[in-house]
Motif scaffolding. Structure first.
Motif, PDB file in Angstrom:
ATOM      1  N   PHE A 103       4.229  -5.398 -36.707  1.00  7.48           N
ATOM      2  CA  PHE A 103       3.199  -6.189 -37.053  1.00  7.48           C
ATOM      3  C   PHE A 103       2.351  -6.236 -37.974  1.00  7.48           C
ATOM      4  CE2 PHE A 103       0.939  -3.360 -34.101  1.00  7.48           C
ATOM      5  CZ  PHE A 103      -0.243  -4.040 -34.425  1.00  7.48           C
ATOM      6  N   SER A 104       1.676  -6.416 -38.981  1.00 10.23           N
ATOM      7  CA  SER A 104       0.874  -7.193 -39.289  1.00 10.23           C
ATOM      8  C   SER A 104      -1.103  -6.748 -39.445  1.00 10.23           C
ATOM      9  CB  SER A 104       0.583  -8.046 -40.761  1.00 10.23           C
ATOM     10  OG  SER A 104      -0.522  -8.022 -41.530  1.00 10.23           O
ATOM     11  N   ILE A 105      -1.294  -5.790 -40.076  1.00  9.43           N
ATOM     12  CA  ILE A 105      -2.680  -5.333 -39.767  1.00  9.43           C
ATOM     13  C   ILE A 105      -3.802  -6.409 -39.945  1.00  9.43           C
ATOM     14  CG2 ILE A 105      -3.111  -4.202 -41.556  1.00  9.43           C
ATOM     15  CD1 ILE A 105      -4.158  -2.956 -37.839  1.00  9.43           C
ATOM     16  N   PHE A 106      -3.100  -6.860 -41.015  1.00  5.47           N
ATOM     17  CA  PHE A 106      -4.427  -8.311 -41.583  1.00  5.47           C
ATOM     18  C   PHE A 106      -4.641  -9.178 -40.307  1.00  5.47           C
ATOM     19  CE2 PHE A 106      -3.064  -5.918 -44.746  1.00  5.47           C
ATOM     20  CZ  PHE A 106      -4.464  -5.766 -45.969  1.00  5.47           C
ATOM     21  N   ARG A 107      -3.407  -9.809 -40.016  1.00  9.57           N
ATOM     22  CA  ARG A 107      -2.896 -10.918 -39.267  1.00  9.57           C
ATOM     23  C   ARG A 107      -3.421  -9.926 -37.322  1.00  9.57           C
ATOM     24  NH1 ARG A 107       0.363 -15.398 -40.335  1.00  9.57           N
ATOM     25  NH2 ARG A 107       1.332 -14.777 -41.600  1.00  9.57           N
ATOM     26  N   PHE A 108      -3.394  -9.077 -37.807  1.00  9.21           N
ATOM     27  CA  PHE A 108      -3.657  -8.797 -35.904  1.00  9.21           C
ATOM     28  C   PHE A 108      -5.413  -8.600 -35.888  1.00  9.21           C
ATOM     29  CE2 PHE A 108      -5.571  -5.038 -32.415  1.00  9.21           C
ATOM     30  CZ  PHE A 108      -4.542  -5.603 -31.836  1.00  9.21           C
ATOM     31  N   LEU A 109      -6.280  -7.926 -37.513  1.00  9.30           N
ATOM     32  CA  LEU A 109      -7.170  -8.153 -36.921  1.00  9.30           C
ATOM     33  C   LEU A 109      -7.466 -10.034 -37.145  1.00  9.30           C
ATOM     34  CD1 LEU A 109      -8.817  -5.745 -39.928  1.00  9.30           C
ATOM     35  CD2 LEU A 109      -8.003  -5.620 -37.555  1.00  9.30           C
TER      36      LEU A 109
END
Length: 443
Positions: free
Chosen positions: A260-266
């Motif tokens: 998963f993407s850390i940017f989308r998670f944030l």
């Protein structure tokens, strides 16, 4: 948890922007900063401080029951006791590995940037740091720490709100309920319903989040002000930069490996991040994080075990702060630290960060304990960074919070209990939890 359907999702995304929680919190933070800057005397009034403190107290009163209900329910719903132990061991190993990376990252950046080199001025009153020195010299041995996990009484653990003690009792209670089998189903159903009720209380309390963020930020800016930064602005900037690099490089790489993407998670947890920023406390958003992680596809047992445990054992932001601040103080006092002494900082900090969990001003307490072991000459230098510690506490809380969220997803993935469909759907179209629950309730 209540399932969120399509109608609820449409209800959430179609809300006017000013009714979305994270927008309200963002506006409140901006207003708080402006108020504290323009009228610092008024911003230091008791009623302003009470807004922030009161909101955090409202959240903290619910943390113990939420952790108890979530952990007990998660364990009791598992038929295999070995699986619970496996999840716990995986979480602890992950915490130690990533925490070591955080400590080393702080040392690396501190040696490269050298924010304390050539420092002049800022000779704060060393007496202001004495209370932290006293706390640092209190016994924090491994035996003391382990005995401290065991509450004097179950009621006492809940009354004090000690996360580790509540977690310890909840694990024992969950295993006991698991062993009861069918006889414990009625009690388990009651605990499940109690968990839903406690999250319902949180949703009510969260409506006051903008007021809490406004009060906390106004008081902070009013009391400390930008002028208190002075020559220490470099340390604050370096710390924020280091924490940001850690989140995007280290945690981002871990997230990518987990798929998963850390940017989308944030982006998915942006409401909670703004709440942590406004209140300088990761506790304020802890219940909401647990609920959102379940909606993200993490299994309930993993969320119930990893998040509360990480609250005390996975302090990435605090670890970065300790090594970076230690080097800053040494550089500011012109005390040369050898490679072996820097490795001692890393090793000692790994222990002190666990021993001081739950202590008020834990980041500063652990820093005092670490410096006292490495070189006693450095301890008085803590007075230099005391004035800007408040400005770094927000970043510590944010980094700790993000690290625990990523850890929960990673452990769920490693256990094969991460719902990829939920994960992808949630990260592509984040749902405002409070709005979604309202949508379900109103139909």
């Amino acid at each position: 948890m209540v399932a969120v359907g399509t109608e609820a999702h449409e209800h959430a995304v179609s809300k006017p922007f000013y009714k979305v929680l994270y927008v309200q919190v963002l506006i409140a933070i901006a207003l708080g900063v402006a108020f504290g800057w323009l009228d610092p005397q008024a911003a230091q009034a008791d009623w302003v401080k009470a807004l922030g403190d009161g909101f955090i107290k409202l959240i903290k009163m619910m943390i113990a029951p939420i952790i108890f209900c979530t952990v007990v329910s998660g364990i009791a719903h598992i038929s295999d006791a070995k699986k619970v132990g496996r999840v716990g061991v995986k979480a602890l190993v992950y915490f130690e590995v990533v925490s070591t990376f955080a400590l080393a990252f702080g040392l690396l950046i501190g040696n490269l940037v050298r924010p304390g080199a050539g420092f002049s001025g800022g000779h704060a009153d060393a007496a202001a740091v004495q209370k932290y020195e006293h706390a640092a010299h209190e016994p924090h041995s491994a035996v003391d720490f382990l005995l401290g996990v065991i509450p004097d009484s179950v009621v006492g653990a809940f009354a004090k709100g000690d996360v580790l003690q509540v977690l310890f009792f909840a694990i024992l209670f969950g295993f006991a309920l698991m062993a009861m089998g069918r006889r414990g189903e009625t009690l388990l159903d009651f605990i499940d319903q109690a968990a839903n009720a406690t999250f319902g209380v949180i949703n009510i309390v969260m409506k006051a989040a903008p007021l809490g963020a406004f009060g906390a930020m106004a008081y902070t800016v009013g009391k400390y002000g930008p002028q208190s930064l002075g020559n220490l602005a470099g340390l604050v900037a370096t710390f924020y930069l280091t924490a940001g690099l850690f989140v995007f490089l280290v945690l981002g790489t871990i997230a990518r490996v987990a798929g998963f993407s850390i940017f989308r998670f944030l982006s998915y947890i942006k409401s909670e991040l703004l709440l942590v920023l406004g209140t300088s406390s990761s506790e304020s958003a802890l219940p909401a994080l647990m609920e959102k992680l379940e909606r993200l596809g993490c299994s309930k047992p993993v969320v119930g075990l990893v998040v509360p445990t990480g609250y005390s054992f996975n302090l990435d932001g605090t670890n970065i702060y300790m090594t970076l601040a230690s080097l800053f103080i040494a550089q500011a006092l012109d005390v040369h630290l050898t490679f072996s002494q820097q490795m001692t900082i890393l090793l000692v900090a790994m222990l002190t960060s666990k021993g001081a969990s739950g202590v008020t001003g834990a980041g500063f307490v652990t820093l005092a304990a670490t410096l006292a072991v490495v070189d006693p000459r450095l301890v008085p230098g803590m007075a230099i960074v005391l004035g800007v510690d408040k400005f770094m506490s927000e970043c510590r809380a944010l980094t700790n919070f993000i690290g625990n969220g990523v850890a929960t997803v990673v452990v769920s993935w490693s256990e094969g209990e991460l719902d990829r469909d939920k994960l992808n759907a949630a990260l592509s179209r984040p749902v405002d939890v409070a709005a979604a629950r309202t949508g379900v309730a109103t139909g």
